[in-house]
Design an enzyme around this catalytic site. Structure first.
Site, PDB file in Angstrom:
ATOM      1  N   ASP A  54       0.787  -1.077   0.080  1.00 49.95           N
ATOM      2  CA  ASP A  54       0.081   0.014  -0.013  1.00 49.95           C
ATOM      3  C   ASP A  54       0.679   1.260   0.141  1.00 49.95           C
ATOM      4  OD1 ASP A  54      -2.354  -1.354   0.035  1.00 49.95           O
ATOM      5  OD2 ASP A  54      -2.400  -1.435   2.298  1.00 49.95           O
ATOM      6  N   TYR A 114       7.299  -9.648   7.185  1.00 49.54           N
ATOM      7  CA  TYR A 114       7.300  -8.405   7.102  1.00 49.54           C
ATOM      8  C   TYR A 114       7.734  -8.070   8.540  1.00 49.54           C
ATOM      9  CZ  TYR A 114       3.829  -7.655   3.203  1.00 49.54           C
ATOM     10  OH  TYR A 114       3.208  -7.508   1.995  1.00 49.54           O
TER      11      TYR A 114
END
Length: 251
Positions: A54, A114
């Site tokens: 994003d 992540y």
């Protein structure tokens, strides 16, 4: 020579971009990569990324594949410096390597990792690189709650609604907070992630750290499959895609 498929390994600082994927009226990482490849190889090239990040999210390791027609392997493999010269400073290509014609940057990935970074005191050098959190967090309680995530596979409660996915099942293999010199980092690894999943998980675990909910309440949240039960999504600035694994790439 015909068509040949290659993988690119790159990284980027996502602060000034609207994520990886090309989109109308917004600047993306993919747009810059595709344009550089088109200019360098003088043909239309469209990359396929290992996933989509994003706006504002960073990637320390990201892979994409592309096909190029009638260009020697030597020229492609020696194109890194030339391509980097065509790219903004926030995007860097590290490797380009030949793969089989059916290799796929997204579908062949077996694990993604992540990190989410926090800091607790104002620091201008962490601006857009980490999330400034006010107040204390109980890391032990957060890690207890995080450990329960490994017991589940359906993470509908942490996904954006109306996404075009066939399943909300993911196999999470790691979910843990660690202290750092500057603050705190959350590590999470899985075979796949849903849109907004990591930021929603972190937002929920923050509620545990602030003692707004008990650690085992996360089980109820996950079982509910209801996004409104989970915490708010944390800001994009602290999120980094750090590792992608493939069965045919030896690190």
């Amino acid at each position: 020579m015909n068509n040949q498929r290659y993988f690119i390994e790159l990284s980027y600082n996502g602060t000034n971009f609207h994520g990886w994927q090309v989109q109308p009226n917004a600047i993306s990482i993919q747009e810059h990569i595709d344009r550089a490849l088109k200019v360098y190889f003088r043909q239309y090239i469209e990359t396929v990324g290992c996933g989509r990040t994003d706006a504002g999210v960073h990637a320390r390791q990201f892979f994409a594949h592309f096909d190029v027609e009638n260009v020697s392997q030597e020229k492609v493999l020696n194109s890194i410096s030339g391509l980097n010269a065509l790219l903004p400073y926030e995007i860097a290509i590290y490797k380009i390597f030949k793969v089989e014609a059916d290799a796929h940057a997204r579908f062949d990935a077996t694990e993604r990792s992540y990190e989410y970074h926090f800091h607790f005191f104002k620091n201008p050098f962490l601006l857009n690189q980490s999330w400034l959190v006010k107040g204390d967090l109980d890391i032990d309680l957060m890690n207890e709650a995080a450990s329960y995530i490994l017991e589940f596979t359906d993470f509908s409660c942490f996904s954006k609604s109306n996404t075009q996915t066939f399943t909300n099942n993911c196999k999470v293999t790691r979910a843990k907070f660690e202290k750092t010199k500057d603050g705190l980092v959350f590590h999470i690894s899985a075979d796949r992630f849903l849109r907004n999943m990591v930021r929603a998980i972190v937002g929920t675990l923050i509620k545990v750290g602030r003692k707004e909910i008990e650690p085992d309440f996360i089980k109820q949240i996950i079982n509910s499959k209801n996004r409104s039960m989970a915490g708010q999504s944390v800001p994009a600035c602290g999120l980094y895609l750090t590792s992608i694994k493939y069965p045919y790439i030896n690190e």
